[in-house]
Scaffold this active site. Structure first.
Site, short mmCIF file in Angstrom:
data_model
loop_
_atom_site.label_atom_id
_atom_site.label_comp_id
_atom_site.label_asym_id
_atom_site.label_seq_id
_atom_site.Cartn_x
_atom_site.Cartn_y
_atom_site.Cartn_z
CG ASN A 162 1.94 -9.33 2.75
OD1 ASN A 162 1.46 -8.23 3.02
ND2 ASN A 162 1.22 -10.43 2.75
CB ALA A 187 5.69 -2.65 6.81
CB SER A 240 0.56 -10.38 12.61
OG SER A 240 0.86 -9.35 13.52
CD GLU A 261 -9.36 -7.20 5.37
OE1 GLU A 261 -9.15 -8.43 5.35
OE2 GLU A 261 -10.43 -6.68 5.01
CG LEU A 262 -6.54 -9.12 11.95
CD1 LEU A 262 -7.09 -9.44 13.33
CD2 LEU A 262 -5.53 -7.98 12.03
CB CYS A 295 -3.07 -12.66 4.44
SG CYS A 295 -3.84 -11.74 3.09
CD GLU A 392 -0.28 -15.55 8.31
OE1 GLU A 392 -0.04 -14.95 9.37
OE2 GLU A 392 -0.88 -15.03 7.37
CD GLU A 469 -8.69 -3.40 3.60
OE1 GLU A 469 -7.88 -4.17 3.08
OE2 GLU A 469 -8.34 -2.39 4.25
P1 NAD Z 1 2.71 -7.00 11.47
O1 NAD Z 1 1.44 -7.19 12.20
O2 NAD Z 1 3.97 -7.32 12.15
O3 NAD Z 1 2.84 -5.49 10.98
C1 NAD Z 1 1.84 -4.84 10.22
C2 NAD Z 1 1.97 -3.35 10.41
O4 NAD Z 1 1.70 -3.04 11.76
C3 NAD Z 1 3.35 -2.78 10.10
O5 NAD Z 1 3.18 -1.52 9.51
C4 NAD Z 1 3.96 -2.63 11.49
O6 NAD Z 1 4.94 -1.62 11.56
C5 NAD Z 1 2.75 -2.24 12.30
N1 NAD Z 1 2.84 -2.52 13.73
C6 NAD Z 1 3.51 -3.51 14.35
N2 NAD Z 1 3.33 -3.42 15.68
C7 NAD Z 1 2.52 -2.37 15.90
C8 NAD Z 1 1.96 -1.76 17.08
N3 NAD Z 1 2.18 -2.25 18.28
N4 NAD Z 1 1.17 -0.70 16.90
C9 NAD Z 1 0.92 -0.19 15.69
N5 NAD Z 1 1.41 -0.72 14.55
C10 NAD Z 1 2.20 -1.79 14.66
O7 NAD Z 1 2.54 -7.82 10.12
P2 NAD Z 1 3.59 -8.00 8.94
O8 NAD Z 1 4.63 -8.96 9.39
O9 NAD Z 1 4.02 -6.68 8.41
O10 NAD Z 1 2.66 -8.66 7.83
C11 NAD Z 1 2.38 -10.01 7.80
C12 NAD Z 1 1.03 -10.30 8.43
O11 NAD Z 1 0.02 -9.54 7.78
C13 NAD Z 1 0.61 -11.74 8.25
O12 NAD Z 1 0.03 -12.22 9.43
C14 NAD Z 1 -0.44 -11.67 7.14
O13 NAD Z 1 -1.37 -12.72 7.13
C15 NAD Z 1 -1.08 -10.37 7.43
N6 NAD Z 1 -1.76 -9.86 6.25
C16 NAD Z 1 -3.11 -9.89 6.21
C17 NAD Z 1 -3.79 -9.46 5.09
C18 NAD Z 1 -5.28 -9.48 5.03
O14 NAD Z 1 -5.83 -8.84 4.15
N7 NAD Z 1 -5.98 -10.17 5.92
C19 NAD Z 1 -3.07 -8.98 3.99
C20 NAD Z 1 -1.68 -8.95 4.05
C21 NAD Z 1 -1.04 -9.39 5.19
#
Ligand code: NAD
Length: 488
Positions: A162, A187, A240, A261-262, A295, A392, A469
């Site tokens: 994102n 990603a 996530s 950071e979730l 997020c 979310e 962060e």
């Molecule tokens: P996601 O958790 O699906 O993926 C995030 C990253 O993790 C990607 O690079 C993905 O390839 C990798 N990934 C997925 N499964 C994995 C595994 N089993 N092992 C290792 N890596 C793995 O999230 P998304 O859909 O890309 O992003 C959206 C989410 O991110 C939302 O929940 C959002 O709130 C969160 N987010 C949080 C913040 C924050 O600062 N708290 C900032 C931006 C986004």
């Protein structure tokens, strides 16, 4: 094409950034991951799909570069980061175009992201030369307590789609400032920005192996290989909550330090003494930055009874007036969602809420065509038990809920496993602060729709994460305190 021959405008060319994995300062050819333009569903480019052997190669490269980078004087590390900031700023428009192409976000959002992302390099260039230490007298008086901070070692950085530039710089900046070498796994929906950034890093003087980038369709296997390698000491993840939980368990096997950071489910509270126009302006930013794919996005608008109807009317008018279309087109304010799966999820959440009694004021159905478009949508009278109230949304849907008392608003706002961001609008600052202090979240914006700032600690409580962060503490996420008991 070599680095030296790349013209600034080439940064907008997606194919240029699809030359392969970036390991040890070299581009290793590969293919296997198609990058899709979410506005058209067309393939933009194909990038390499790393194997577990590539992941080990990246750890080798990061390990080979570690000792030199750690020994590089902070001032020199700072100057490289500062040059990287400068290059990002010079190529800002081209980077914004690239982000908009692969992520879909509207150009104004993409430009905002590039500026925000670059600031992490400038901020950590400034922090690299201010790494703190500590000196104390032992309470018993016999010796002295000296605390040094050392770089943790190799850091694995995993980022979401994102904010493809900012989520990377928010990790790379402090890691490099601290003296760590890194492996970035962006990603696979948005790898081109990460590779473009790596290219700029090399141009800025980042030595080979200090920053490595790999894309993969097997994130779990790749991460497992890296986290079980004893040379890797840090995992910094943004994504996530579900994946964060898996990675915490994975990191536990080798007791790797984690920053997480979730996900979020931000409440946006409008108290009855709020300035309505200001609250509406803030609501639009908090909800619609990145088309709701943030997020920190306001997910639940709690509005006190006296302002509720006027707020819903004002928000509906503003949301309905937004221009939806391909992010790179002039005048567009809301780009497509990242995937058709995202659109399907939003469609399901909205349909379920309406079925359970929510009132739909605008939007509410995906837009036809090849792109992944969902229109700005406003709902009120949403039942508290509807799934949309607890999930979310990650899209341009605003749900408005009515409340009567401050206590009720606080209770409703805190009814979630998340605790990342919250917003409060009130013209009585002491009231706003009182409410803000009662909210279970890592960040509270008071009379503002935006809180992200490289100079501030970004992060959440509860299941929104661990660690922070940015800010002055962000660098310490990549450092281990080392205590010396000293007698003389
Ligand atoms: P996601 O958790 O699906 O993926 C995030 C990253 O993790 C990607 O690079 C993905 O390839 C990798 N990934 C997925 N499964 C994995 C595994 N089993 N092992 C290792 N890596 C793995 O999230 P998304 O859909 O890309 O992003 C959206 C989410 O991110 C939302 O929940 C959002 O709130 C969160 N987010 C949080 C913040 C924050 O600062 N708290 C900032 C931006 C986004």
């Amino acid at each position: 094409m070599t680095l030296a021959t790349i013209h600034e405008s080439d940064y907008t060319n997606p194919v240029l950034h699809a030359q392969g994995l970036y390991i040890g300062g070299e581009w290793l050819p590969g293919s296997g991951i198609e990058v899709i333009n979410p506005a058209t569903n067309a393939v933009l480019a194909e990038v390499a799909d790393a194997t577990t052997a590539d992941a080990l190669h990246a750890v080798d490269a990061a390990a080979a570069a570690a000792a030199n980078w750690r020994a590089t004087p902070p001032r020199q590390r700072a100057e490289i980061l500062r040059r990287w900031f400068q290059l990002m700023t010079e190529r800002a428009e081209a980077l914004a175009q690239l982000i908009s192409l692969e992520n879909g976000k509207a150009l104004p959002d993409a430009r905002g992201e590039v500026a925000y992302a670059a600031e992490f390099f400038r901020w950590y260039a400034e922090e690299a030369v201010r790494i703190p230490g500590e000196f104390r007298h032992a309470p018993g008086g016999a010796y002295n307590i000296l605390v040094d901070h050392e770089p943790m070692g190799i850091a694995v950085l995993i980022t979401p789609w994102n904010f493809p530039a900012a989520m990377a710089t928010r990790k790379i900046g402090p890691a490099l400032a601290a003296g760590c070498t890194v492996i970035l796994k962006p990603a696979s929906e948005t790898p081109l920005t990460a590779y473009a950034m790596a290219r700029l890093g090399a141009e800025a003087g980042v030595p080979p192996g200090v920053v490595n980038v790999l894309t993969t369709t097997q994130p779990a296997a790749i991460t497992n290989v890296m986290l079980t390698d004893p040379r890797v000491r840090k995992l910094s993840f943004t994504g996530s909550t579900g994946v964060g939980r898996i990675l915490l368990a994975e990191a536990a096997k080798s007791v790797v330090s984690c920053s997480m950071e979730l996900g979020g489910n931000a409440p946006f509270l409008v108290l009855d003494d709020a300035d309505l126009e200001a609250a509406l302006d803030g609501a639009m930013i908090a909800k619609m930055r990145n088309a709701g794919e943030a997020c920190t996005a306001a997910n639940r608008f709690y509005v006190q009874s006296g302002l509720h109807d006027a707020f819903v009317a004002g928000l509906t008018q503003r949301m309905a007036a937004l221009q939806v279309g391909p992010g790179t087109e002039a005048g567009v304010q809301v780009g497509p969602m990242i995937t058709s799966t995202s659109v399907a999820k939003i469609e399901r959440l909205v349909a379920d809420a309406v079925k359970q009694g929510a009132r739909l004021h605008t939007g509410g159905k995906p837009l036809p065509g090849n792109g992944h478009f969902y229109p700005p949508t406003v709902l009120d009278n949403v039942p508290l038990h509807a799934e949309i109230a607890h999930t979310e949304i990650f899209g341009p849907v605003a749900c408005v809920y009515r409340f009567d008392t401050e206590e009720e608003a606080i209770r409703l706002a805190n009814t979630t496993e998340y605790g990342l961001a919250a917003y409060v609008y009130s013209t009585d600052l002491s009231r706003a602060m009182r409410v803000g202090k009662a909210l279970e979240s890592g960040m509270v914006a008071i009379n503002r729709g935006l809180m992200s700032d490289p100079a501030a600690p970004f992060g959440g409580v509860k299941q929104s994460g661990l660690g922070r962060e940015g800010g002055v503490t962000g660098i310490l996420e990549f450092m281990e305190p080392k205590y010396f008991a000293v007698e003389w």
